[in-house]
Write a protein that holds these residues in place. Structure first.
Motif, PDB file in Angstrom:
ATOM      1  N   LEU A 188      27.567  55.129  -7.523  1.00  0.00           N
ATOM      2  CA  LEU A 188      26.987  55.814  -6.364  1.00  0.00           C
ATOM      3  C   LEU A 188      25.828  55.196  -6.285  1.00  0.00           C
ATOM      4  CD1 LEU A 188      28.458  59.255  -7.180  1.00  0.00           C
ATOM      5  CD2 LEU A 188      29.301  57.647  -5.193  1.00  0.00           C
ATOM      6  N   ARG A 189      24.964  54.887  -7.107  1.00  0.00           N
ATOM      7  CA  ARG A 189      23.535  54.599  -6.808  1.00  0.00           C
ATOM      8  C   ARG A 189      23.811  53.125  -6.267  1.00  0.00           C
ATOM      9  NH1 ARG A 189      22.253  57.318 -11.834  1.00  0.00           N
ATOM     10  NH2 ARG A 189      22.733  55.505 -12.871  1.00  0.00           N
ATOM     11  N   MET A 190      24.553  52.290  -6.600  1.00  0.00           N
ATOM     12  CA  MET A 190      24.664  50.841  -6.055  1.00  0.00           C
ATOM     13  C   MET A 190      25.239  51.145  -4.638  1.00  0.00           C
ATOM     14  SD  MET A 190      26.434  48.975  -9.219  1.00  0.00           S
ATOM     15  CE  MET A 190      26.632  47.307  -8.251  1.00  0.00           C
ATOM     16  N   VAL A 191      26.278  51.980  -4.312  1.00  0.00           N
ATOM     17  CA  VAL A 191      26.940  52.295  -3.101  1.00  0.00           C
ATOM     18  C   VAL A 191      25.739  52.672  -2.151  1.00  0.00           C
ATOM     19  CG1 VAL A 191      28.325  53.577  -1.624  1.00  0.00           C
ATOM     20  CG2 VAL A 191      29.156  52.455  -3.644  1.00  0.00           C
ATOM     21  N   GLY A 192      24.690  53.582  -2.853  1.00  0.00           N
ATOM     22  CA  GLY A 192      23.677  54.098  -1.867  1.00  0.00           C
ATOM     23  C   GLY A 192      22.777  53.081  -1.388  1.00  0.00           C
ATOM     24  N   ARG A 193      22.754  51.703  -1.888  1.00  0.00           N
ATOM     25  CA  ARG A 193      21.841  50.917  -1.467  1.00  0.00           C
ATOM     26  C   ARG A 193      22.597  49.652  -0.516  1.00  0.00           C
ATOM     27  NH1 ARG A 193      17.124  50.890  -3.748  1.00  0.00           N
ATOM     28  NH2 ARG A 193      16.530  48.740  -3.571  1.00  0.00           N
ATOM     29  N   LEU A 194      23.828  49.709  -0.343  1.00  0.00           N
ATOM     30  CA  LEU A 194      24.481  48.678   0.245  1.00  0.00           C
ATOM     31  C   LEU A 194      23.876  48.704   1.682  1.00  0.00           C
ATOM     32  CD1 LEU A 194      28.100  48.821  -0.970  1.00  0.00           C
ATOM     33  CD2 LEU A 194      26.624  47.014  -1.157  1.00  0.00           C
ATOM     34  N   HIS A 195      23.717  49.935   2.336  1.00  0.00           N
ATOM     35  CA  HIS A 195      23.220  49.601   3.768  1.00  0.00           C
ATOM     36  C   HIS A 195      21.940  48.846   3.999  1.00  0.00           C
ATOM     37  CE1 HIS A 195      20.739  52.952   2.362  1.00  0.00           C
ATOM     38  NE2 HIS A 195      19.966  52.808   3.275  1.00  0.00           N
ATOM     39  N   LEU A 196      21.325  48.950   2.900  1.00  0.00           N
ATOM     40  CA  LEU A 196      19.931  48.204   2.707  1.00  0.00           C
ATOM     41  C   LEU A 196      19.954  46.672   2.906  1.00  0.00           C
ATOM     42  CD1 LEU A 196      17.833  50.054   0.108  1.00  0.00           C
ATOM     43  CD2 LEU A 196      17.844  50.323   2.583  1.00  0.00           C
ATOM     44  N   THR A 197      21.268  46.172   2.499  1.00  0.00           N
ATOM     45  CA  THR A 197      21.320  44.607   2.478  1.00  0.00           C
ATOM     46  C   THR A 197      21.387  44.241   3.931  1.00  0.00           C
ATOM     47  OG1 THR A 197      23.884  44.875   2.570  1.00  0.00           O
ATOM     48  CG2 THR A 197      22.790  44.601   0.431  1.00  0.00           C
ATOM     49  N   VAL A 198      21.728  45.021   5.021  1.00  0.00           N
ATOM     50  CA  VAL A 198      21.608  44.616   6.309  1.00  0.00           C
ATOM     51  C   VAL A 198      20.490  45.217   7.065  1.00  0.00           C
ATOM     52  CG1 VAL A 198      24.052  44.391   6.376  1.00  0.00           C
ATOM     53  CG2 VAL A 198      23.300  46.625   6.773  1.00  0.00           C
ATOM     54  N   SER A 199      19.625  45.919   6.741  1.00  0.00           N
ATOM     55  CA  SER A 199      18.481  46.734   7.365  1.00  0.00           C
ATOM     56  C   SER A 199      17.586  45.622   7.862  1.00  0.00           C
ATOM     57  CB  SER A 199      17.647  47.635   6.413  1.00  0.00           C
ATOM     58  OG  SER A 199      16.671  48.054   6.857  1.00  0.00           O
ATOM     59  N   SER A 200      16.948  45.606   8.932  1.00  0.00           N
ATOM     60  CA  SER A 200      16.173  44.988   9.395  1.00  0.00           C
ATOM     61  C   SER A 200      14.696  44.769   8.705  1.00  0.00           C
ATOM     62  CB  SER A 200      15.797  45.028  11.128  1.00  0.00           C
ATOM     63  OG  SER A 200      15.228  46.395  11.196  1.00  0.00           O
ATOM     64  N   ASP A 201      14.517  46.014   7.856  1.00  0.00           N
ATOM     65  CA  ASP A 201      13.385  46.181   7.091  1.00  0.00           C
ATOM     66  C   ASP A 201      13.167  45.504   5.890  1.00  0.00           C
ATOM     67  OD1 ASP A 201      12.288  47.518   9.078  1.00  0.00           O
ATOM     68  OD2 ASP A 201      12.952  49.326   8.443  1.00  0.00           O
ATOM     69  N   SER A 202      14.621  45.243   5.175  1.00  0.00           N
ATOM     70  CA  SER A 202      14.769  44.606   4.001  1.00  0.00           C
ATOM     71  C   SER A 202      14.495  43.166   3.920  1.00  0.00           C
ATOM     72  CB  SER A 202      16.225  44.836   3.670  1.00  0.00           C
ATOM     73  OG  SER A 202      17.100  44.117   4.499  1.00  0.00           O
TER      74      SER A 202
END
Length: 202
Positions: A188-202
């Motif tokens: 769940l921690r990994m799933v919780g970070r998946l959206h960051l892979t496409v964030s313009s801030d990442s």
């Protein structure tokens, strides 16, 4: 029908339709074996059904296993629907993506029969509802990513279908690890970070 699946083991089996008992038995046997290792006779014995009765409900092994996989997908869709309805939906698109992925993962891990949807068990899946469910999930991710691009929370030049496919693939890999006895909290921690892979801030 599918409301009985998750607690069927605690019920009087006479109250569960025979076809559902056969599907549940198939799902249970697929925890430790794959399609090629399991016979219809073994499934029938597992749930206390005569072999001829099993073939009365399903014409072939392939039809039985396809029904078991489709049933797992239907049960999961219902579990996800209940999970979404009971949770607030954020206004910001990237938060929507994070919420969608997290709620989906929580519902999946709380649905024991869902393991047949994520592990490579050698089960025929062509033309099955399960395969269409995976496609529909990916399309849902794609729709949210499109809103993210319009909102500039991801790079507007992002290849949306490719990003949706990658995120969905990552989810499937994480889920497969959980059903192979991986740590749910870590998943769940990994799933919780998946959206960051496409964030313009990442």
């Amino acid at each position: 029908m599918h409301r009985w699946v998750n607690d069927a083991s605690g019920r009087d089996t006479k109250s569960v339709p025979t076809d559902l008992r056969l599907m549940i038995a198939t799902q249970e046997l697929l925890r430790d074996q794959d399609y090629s290792q399991i016979t219809v006779e073994e499934v029938a014995q597992h749930c206390g059904v005569a072999l001829r009765t099993a073939f009365h409900h399903f014409d072939s092994k392939r039809e039985l296993f396809k029904a078991a996989i489709d049933n797992a997908a239907i049960v999961l869709v219902e579990a996800m629907r209940r999970h979404y309805e009971s949770s607030p939906w954020p206004a910001e698109p990237l938060s929507q993506l994070s919420t969608f992925l997290r709620l989906s993962a929580e519902a999946i891990y709380a649905t024991p029969s869902a393991h047949v949807l994520f592990r490579d068990l050698g089960v025929p899946r062509s033309e099955s509802f399960a395969e269409r469910w995976h496609d529909t999930f990916e399309q849902g991710v794609e729709q949210i990513l499109t809103r993210c691009a319009a909102d500039a929370t991801i790079d507007p030049d992002t290849d949306i279908p490719a990003a949706a496919h990658t995120i969905t693939g990552a989810m499937r890999g994480i889920h497969a690890a959980v059903f192979d006895r991986g740590d749910t909290a870590q998943a769940l921690r990994m799933v919780g970070r998946l959206h960051l892979t496409v964030s313009s801030d990442s």
